[in-house]
Design an enzyme around this catalytic site. Sequence first.
Site, mmCIF file in Angstrom:
data_model
loop_
_atom_site.group_PDB
_atom_site.id
_atom_site.type_symbol
_atom_site.label_atom_id
_atom_site.label_comp_id
_atom_site.label_asym_id
_atom_site.label_seq_id
_atom_site.Cartn_x
_atom_site.Cartn_y
_atom_site.Cartn_z
ATOM 1 N N ILE A 1 13.935 16.099 -5.477
ATOM 2 C CA ILE A 1 14.504 16.766 -6.550
ATOM 3 C C ILE A 1 14.571 16.147 -7.860
ATOM 4 C CG2 ILE A 1 16.646 18.113 -7.224
ATOM 5 C CD1 ILE A 1 16.987 18.746 -4.216
ATOM 6 N N ILE B 1 7.917 20.398 4.187
ATOM 7 C CA ILE B 1 7.600 21.831 4.006
ATOM 8 C C ILE B 1 7.810 21.985 2.482
ATOM 9 C CG2 ILE B 1 10.182 22.530 4.188
ATOM 10 C CD1 ILE B 1 9.004 25.209 5.775
ATOM 11 N N GLU C 1 8.171 15.174 11.962
ATOM 12 C CA GLU C 1 9.644 15.799 12.123
ATOM 13 C C GLU C 1 9.432 17.077 12.327
ATOM 14 O OE1 GLU C 1 13.006 16.668 8.961
ATOM 15 O OE2 GLU C 1 12.773 14.608 9.527
ATOM 16 N N GLY D 1 15.175 13.668 8.086
ATOM 17 C CA GLY D 1 14.562 12.455 8.244
ATOM 18 C C GLY D 1 13.602 11.811 7.145
#
Length: 446
Positions: A319, A220, A244, A342
């Site tokens: 990140i 996402i 997922e 996941g």
Amino acid sequence: MAEWVNEYKGKLVSPEKAVSVVKSGDWIRYTFGVNTVPVLDKALALRIPELYDVQIHAGVSMRPHAIIDADPKGEHFTWNCTHMTGIDRKYFKMGRAYYMPTKYSEEPRYIKENSIVDVLMVQVAPMDKHGNFNLGPTISHYRACADVAKTIIVEVNEDMPIAHGGYGHYLHVSEVDYIVEGGHTGLPQVSSPNPTEVDEKIASYVLEELRDGDCLQLGIGRMPNALGKMIAQSSLKDLGVHTEMLVDSYVDMVEAGRITNRRKQRDPGRLVYTFAAGTQKLYDFIDNNPQCAGYPVDYTNDRLIACSIDNLVSINNAIEIDLTGQVCSESKGSRMISGAGGQLDFVDSAYNSKGGRSFLCFSSVYTDKEGNKHSRINPLLTLGAVVTDTRPTVQFVVTEYGKVCLKGNATWQRAEKLISIAHPDFREELIREAQKLGFWRQSNKR
């Protein structure tokens, strides 16, 4: 039908009656994703003064919780979280939340072997004529919880979509202890911010690597959302989905005719996921749609199952990465941002799929509150940063300055490749640090 209706009526209680079963010291499986329990949450908040050491087990919070507002100092309830959103991070800042490290594919096993489930509270769709309560967008680990829970309470949401599934996507009235009717409480609406030029540039590099018949797993965020839109506008054909998390961009790709799921070795013709979060467009798409198949997470994220699908392509955010290829996707230093989820499951599965590929994507820099830019490619990970993906598992790394493959590369090669896709303002500094650390050869390119 009459038998199940009578059993339903016999178990139907007020929210206050249902939460009266909670005792001090209990472990409660509470909310996950969009399957929240707003009615039970308010009722349980009223019991705060009389309860102590109640352990809440939750994750991916999509709505604020009344029990937190009623117990801001955490004197009665503890929030244990497997994956953080902005809401959970707020609880963490309040000193109310603790992170539970989780390899998402193993969550059902943790529940059965390592956890206590005194009470399961879960939101469901209205009972059907066969006595089943559909779990809607969130299948995940609820079947495992139901198998071991001492008490099961369902909160019926009239707005819950009916999700078709492989298995584990419903609870039967015969195994439920209490039923609470929540009415029309809606579902949390989760929309990704509009993609930036950087997101679109990163997505364009990934799009170059996609082929007809690929099976997608998207995370996402803005970049995956940008990629989904690009795929919808592309000429790619017969894409599949084994993921997922299901998000709005998949709907765009289906409606554009890019996703057919015809070439999948598992679940052909079906779009496979374990939980969904998006806008109403996504929930309407799931509702009573046999093209969709919701499974427990130990199916969707299982390495042997996922990598048995040819051309599995995993695309996720990160990140930070160090010059040897260690990836952090869940914290800024020691401060938790999200969780392992996941990601490692799919990074590993995609590479081991025949023809599969794994991409970890991020902007080369981020800007702090003071307006200062910081590189996401660093000599070493920030002190306290969590290693989500170990060095040998990382395949493609993508920024707005290009994409590189790290598989089979020595540390000096990795340093050279990663610096080549770092922001130009930081490249010379990264070379100097790589020299100090012994990751830089004299013959390396500048």
